[in-house]
Design a protein around this motif. Structure first.
Motif, PDB file in Angstrom:
ATOM      1  N   ALA A 339       0.852  -1.193   0.000  1.00  0.00           N
ATOM      2  CA  ALA A 339       0.000   0.000   0.000  1.00  0.00           C
ATOM      3  C   ALA A 339       0.882   1.234   0.000  1.00  0.00           C
ATOM      4  CB  ALA A 339      -0.916   0.019   1.213  1.00  0.00           C
ATOM      5  N   LEU A 376       5.309   3.102  10.190  1.00  0.00           N
ATOM      6  CA  LEU A 376       5.552   1.951   9.328  1.00  0.00           C
ATOM      7  C   LEU A 376       4.452   1.926   8.266  1.00  0.00           C
ATOM      8  CD1 LEU A 376       6.491  -0.875  11.878  1.00  0.00           C
ATOM      9  CD2 LEU A 376       8.011   0.260  10.241  1.00  0.00           C
ATOM     10  N   TRP A 378       2.752  -0.363   6.745  1.00  0.00           N
ATOM     11  CA  TRP A 378       2.256  -1.750   6.673  1.00  0.00           C
ATOM     12  C   TRP A 378       0.753  -1.868   6.842  1.00  0.00           C
ATOM     13  CZ3 TRP A 378       6.302  -4.352  10.469  1.00  0.00           C
ATOM     14  CH2 TRP A 378       7.587  -4.213   9.925  1.00  0.00           C
ATOM     15  N   ASN A 379       0.018  -0.806   6.579  1.00  0.00           N
ATOM     16  CA  ASN A 379      -1.436  -0.863   6.777  1.00  0.00           C
ATOM     17  C   ASN A 379      -2.093  -1.972   5.966  1.00  0.00           C
ATOM     18  OD1 ASN A 379      -0.534   1.689   7.708  1.00  0.00           O
ATOM     19  ND2 ASN A 379      -2.640   2.381   7.742  1.00  0.00           N
ATOM     20  N   ASN A 380      -1.438  -2.403   4.905  1.00  0.00           N
ATOM     21  CA  ASN A 380      -1.969  -3.509   4.099  1.00  0.00           C
ATOM     22  C   ASN A 380      -0.967  -4.667   4.067  1.00  0.00           C
ATOM     23  OD1 ASN A 380      -3.924  -4.719   2.498  1.00  0.00           O
ATOM     24  ND2 ASN A 380      -3.036  -3.933   0.591  1.00  0.00           N
ATOM     25  N   ASP A 388       4.708 -10.587   4.142  1.00  0.00           N
ATOM     26  CA  ASP A 388       3.876 -10.938   5.289  1.00  0.00           C
ATOM     27  C   ASP A 388       2.634 -10.057   5.282  1.00  0.00           C
ATOM     28  OD1 ASP A 388       2.765 -11.617   7.722  1.00  0.00           O
ATOM     29  OD2 ASP A 388       4.667 -11.531   8.820  1.00  0.00           O
ATOM     30  N   ARG A 390       0.174 -10.383   7.331  1.00  0.00           N
ATOM     31  CA  ARG A 390      -0.313 -10.170   8.686  1.00  0.00           C
ATOM     32  C   ARG A 390       0.602  -9.218   9.463  1.00  0.00           C
ATOM     33  NH1 ARG A 390      -4.799 -12.789   9.972  1.00  0.00           N
ATOM     34  NH2 ARG A 390      -4.552 -12.948  12.202  1.00  0.00           N
ATOM     35  N   LEU A 391       0.791  -8.081   8.845  1.00  0.00           N
ATOM     36  CA  LEU A 391       1.466  -6.976   9.523  1.00  0.00           C
ATOM     37  C   LEU A 391       0.540  -5.776   9.393  1.00  0.00           C
ATOM     38  CD1 LEU A 391       5.106  -7.513   8.239  1.00  0.00           C
ATOM     39  CD2 LEU A 391       4.237  -7.960  10.542  1.00  0.00           C
ATOM     40  N   THR A 392       0.708  -4.807  10.271  1.00  0.00           N
ATOM     41  CA  THR A 392      -0.233  -3.683  10.293  1.00  0.00           C
ATOM     42  C   THR A 392       0.534  -2.373  10.437  1.00  0.00           C
ATOM     43  OG1 THR A 392      -0.488  -4.054  12.667  1.00  0.00           O
ATOM     44  CG2 THR A 392      -2.160  -5.012  11.239  1.00  0.00           C
ATOM     45  N   GLY A 393      -0.204  -1.294  10.395  1.00  0.00           N
ATOM     46  CA  GLY A 393       0.415   0.020  10.469  1.00  0.00           C
ATOM     47  C   GLY A 393       0.888   0.366  11.865  1.00  0.00           C
ATOM     48  N   LEU A 394       1.766   1.349  11.931  1.00  0.00           N
ATOM     49  CA  LEU A 394       2.266   1.823  13.221  1.00  0.00           C
ATOM     50  C   LEU A 394       2.598   3.302  13.073  1.00  0.00           C
ATOM     51  CD1 LEU A 394       4.792   0.125  15.584  1.00  0.00           C
ATOM     52  CD2 LEU A 394       5.212   2.449  14.829  1.00  0.00           C
ATOM     53  N   LEU A 395       2.204   4.071  14.056  1.00  0.00           N
ATOM     54  CA  LEU A 395       2.565   5.487  14.093  1.00  0.00           C
ATOM     55  C   LEU A 395       3.119   5.772  15.470  1.00  0.00           C
ATOM     56  CD1 LEU A 395       2.487   8.321  12.692  1.00  0.00           C
ATOM     57  CD2 LEU A 395       0.300   8.665  13.864  1.00  0.00           C
ATOM     58  N   PHE A 531       9.296  -5.430  14.653  1.00  0.00           N
ATOM     59  CA  PHE A 531       7.908  -5.874  14.459  1.00  0.00           C
ATOM     60  C   PHE A 531       7.764  -6.851  13.291  1.00  0.00           C
ATOM     61  CE2 PHE A 531       7.200  -2.017  16.936  1.00  0.00           C
ATOM     62  CZ  PHE A 531       6.264  -2.472  17.854  1.00  0.00           C
TER      63      PHE A 531
END
Lengths: 556, 556
Positions: A339, A376, A378-380, A388, A390-395, A531
């Motif tokens: 994304a 990061l 990694w929202n998508n 991977d 199964r990773l997500t966003g980070l702020l 992460f």
């Protein structure tokens, strides 16, 4: 005067461009929005993973767009003559396989299956086969780890066999009725050249190599035994698939009389073997060794080529390494970010008050490091280099004064750090990235993003001259398949030299920004590893303080 | 019928309540907004750290509010008689020291200094002394580590000596002109009782113990030698400060004839020694051993008491442990979160589209774990248990579909996890937290937050019956200092039993939510330690996946 036709099949529409072979100028262009479904996509409200397309729309789109583009070219250019059209190229989304009968006709065109979504094209972003993808990955890890080495260690739910196996498991009637499955990028050239019979189709190396584990090292597609272990019927299908594949310099066939008449073109002109949009987009952007093409949209595709006469190590985390998938004679390497534009869209559409324009304008007034934020991208999930989902966003770094434009800029920076991580991975494995050519709407419209990318990666950012790099790439394939004797070119290097270009405005790294982004990237990489890797020993106890120190200096 | 007056000096205004000693009912109340500066605060556009107040506003506020509150009480209650008023209590912000002359008059009231902000009261949230705070901490660590043991290991820029030392360093004329410095909570009772002379003032144990390192263990205030090492003049000031301090059951003095006349009260009624707002707020909320009082506003104060006849270990990270600072005979323990309401305000005012009400309503429809989000509540640093201002916010788990109400709920949950971390720290050191009494606007107005706090902490959340717990606490001190023979009470336990209460609606933990929050708290604690401790070996490689697993189960 010689011209070619580029047909670019996207997710919601097909575009045709008529291109001047001499200089790559686009003389006429037309777009056809697919009729079926929601913006051209057949959806299932009960299953968000489902995304299909009606193959009939692909065919309607040929006539609608070619005729309109020709008419426009004639109107705008007095000396344009359709007789000058010497070849056709096609790019499509993928993996977008279509179940077809013995004649190569999509099952969705039969009365029996016309209302069954499973009988249509399974669009690239259909994820119904996620369980089957995991099954294929698991079996390959056990029995044929080499199958995964070239495609980032994980077989995706978006790919060929995941979709077919899912159909077999959930709708055996469709599976049984299908003689074989044909990629969209093989189907369209076959229609134009009357080679729809499965044994006449010239399958795309690009599609086969990137999505179907096709590789000369193990004799083509995965072994029948391997597929049979997933399901005996899948093993049987192996015999009805293909053993040879072709690069875009090969001819899929000659334009049939019927299609020539319909379109007002000369019968018998060559149609190139198809390829995926990103790959021909890279060609249209002028890809060559050392030149990374970034196609920046909702997500990115990062395309590179490397001389295939040289040894090339498997590069962990890269989506695919396929000989000839972009340019004949070169390994095509595909990486990407899950994304990019989608992250900015999420923030603007879901979270923040403000428009892209307003936030970009305010974000442009900030200096690197000034907000104290780090994100990061990694929202998508993360496609490259972690592979991977199964990773997500980070702020991180927000205070009681953090403003939306600061977050917006941090999100842009996060995608830039993600881009640098991909570049670094290529270079660690000996594939040099000397310059970067960007294409896609965001690259053209957002100078702030381009400058940040230059500052973060330490590389000049160039922008492809054509706003339609994919369609231009298809037209270039049309010029090469026509050859010099018909007024085209004998190879891609010559065709690209004449037909590709970059915009005058480029973005050079600014030393003082680079310095700050180096520090921020160190922190990004710490978060990335902490992460993203299972057993990272990254220590994060200083990250917030380091960020505040950078912020303090930036504000001093 | 007996009544008392509670005077509650806040950041922007002073409030007076007239309270019925029999049951704690508030018969009349009035508020006076300080006249000077911006909402009562003298600011400096060039220095965001500066926050001062005009002591003259404190005095104006007495007459304005007491007279209005009495008038309202008379109007609303026919049988009310001002002659029934038997005592007065005072709480204020702090540390809010005022430089005064030999007569105890604030320097700001002199012609010489009337326009000098440094001659005014240095409001609790003045941070101009941050360098001096670091200096004091450093010297104490070296020479007297015991000074810091009772106040969370770090001497704050908000506290007494940081402010005085900063004045000495930056405006020696004011420092030299000051005979001594008096806390706001000592100043107001002294004015009312004509005991402004520095040697007559009865200094508050609460202020001295929590903000000036006063402790009987080392003979009161820090040693002269220690202060002299910071600056010889600060050492000299030590001789003009105090050696004795008093709890709120002591009498500051008797109401003077002049003030009695001005206010329409009986001359000679006792005025209690002052204390800070949070401490008397805890008294007004019914604090007792095992009962944690949470005062929830823009930040929180978490107040506990523990029998001071028993041994109590120093509790790392707790802001202060002071014998008698809340209730006589008990250690007063103060912890807190640097931002709670402020985090929600930040999100609504700076970032998201939507109001508190709209976001709360939507957030209330979500189940625990459903958003996949996890946040740290450090947008303004961490007061307890990390005592570290240089920490920042963190949000993790966002996807392309994350909605503002999900973030809003994650922020509420983050503050609940922060609250649990404080409770756990108390219990680890033997101070039991059996129940929680909340007060403050957020506790009263946001049942979602209260339910989340119950579910996260596994404890019933009660809400103080009085919306003005601080003023009620001051009134209770007035009743105790008056004593039973005047119609008051002989001790705080009796006074609280009669005058405090909780609201009928309480919030009990729901088992299924508790279960999910236990899992989320484990992840919160991993992030807390990884980012908050210098050498944490916390492994975070599974955090995003664990969150997604919790999310998947919550959505199943």
């Amino acid at each position: 005067m010689a011209y070619t036709v580029g047909l670019d099949y996207g997710t919601n529409s097909v575009r045709c461009v008529i291109v001047d072979v001499a200089d790559g100028n686009e003389l006429g262009t037309a777009v056809y929005e697919y009729e079926t479904g929601d913006a051209g996509i057949i959806l299932d409200p009960a299953d968000h993973n489902l995304a299909r397309q009606n193959p009939a729309d692909y065919i309607k789109g040929i006539e609608a767009t070619v005729k309109e583009a020709l008419a426009k070219a004639k109107k705008a250019h007095k000396d344009f003559d359709t007789a000058g059209i010497i070849g056709i190229g096609v790019d499509t989304t993928g993996s977008t396989p279509i179940p077809v009968d013995k004649n190569g006709t999509p099952l969705s065109m039969s009365d029996r299956f016309k209302d069954n979504p499973n009988a249509n094209a399974w669009l690239w972003k259909d994820h119904t086969g996620h369980a089957e993808a995991a099954e294929i990955t698991e079996l390959a890890e056990k029995e044929h780890p080499e199958y995964l080495d070239k495609c980032g260690s994980t077989y995706s739910s978006e790919w060929f066999f995941s979709k077919i196996l899912h159909c077999l498991r959930t709708d055996p009637k469709v599976f049984d009725a299908a003689y074989t499955w044909v990629e969209c990028c093989d189907y369209v050239p076959a229609v134009l050249t009357g080679t729809q019979q499965p044994d006449q189709i010239k399958p795309s190396r690009c599609a086969a190599g990137h999505k179907a584990m096709f590789n000369a090292d193990w004799g083509g597609l995965p072994a029948k035994e391997f597929l049979a272990n997933l399901d005996p019927k899948l093993g049987e299908l192996r015999d009805r698939l293909y053993n040879e594949t072709y690069t875009v310099e090969a001819k899929a066939g000659d334009l049939t009389d019927k299609w020539a008449q319909k379109l007002g073109l000369t019968a018998g002109i060559p149609v190139a073997v198809g390829a995926f949009d990103a790959h021909l987009g890279a060609v249209g952007s002028g890809i060559a060794p050392g030149k990374l093409v970034k196609i920046i949209g909702t997500s990115t595709c990062d395309m590179l080529v490397a001389d295939s006469s040289q040894q090339l190590a498997d590069i962990p985390g890269i989506c695919g390494i396929v000989d000839g998938s972009i340019l004949p004679g070169f390994f095509g390497l595909e990486a990407g970010q899950s994304a990019v534009g989608d992250i900015f869209n999420w923030f603007v559409n879901y979270v923040a008050a403000g428009s892209h324009e307003a936030l970009t304008e305010k974000a442009a007034n900030l200096r690197p490091g000034q907000s104290g934020l780090l994100a990061l991208d990694w929202n998508n999930g993360n496609r490259t280099i972690l592979v991977d989902q199964r990773l997500t966003g980070l702020l991180l770094g927000q205070t009681l004064h953090t403003k939306p434009e600061e977050i917006y800029r941090a999100l842009i920076e996060a995608t830039a750090f993600g881009a640098l991580t991909i570049i670094n991975r290529f270079e660690e494995y000996g594939v040099k990235v000397a310059e970067v050519i960007n294409c896609g709407g965001i690259a053209e419209k957002n100078p702030l993003l381009m400058q940040i990318y230059a500052d973060v990666t330490g590389r000049e950012m160039k922008i492809s001259r054509s706003a339609q790099s994919c369609a231009l790439g298809a037209a270039i394939a049309g010029a090469v398949v026509a050859g010099a004797r018909s007024g085209g070119y004998d190879n891609f290097a010559k065709a690209q030299a004449a037909m590709c270009g970059i915009k005058d405005v480029t973005f050079k790294p600014m030393a003082e920004n680079q310095e700050i982004y180096k520090q921020l990237y160190t922190l990004y990489k710490q978060l990335h590893d902490a992460f993203g890797l299972k057993d990272s020993s990254a220590k994060l106890g200083d990250v917030m303080k380091d960020l505040l120190n950078i912020k303090d200096r930036a504000n001093a």
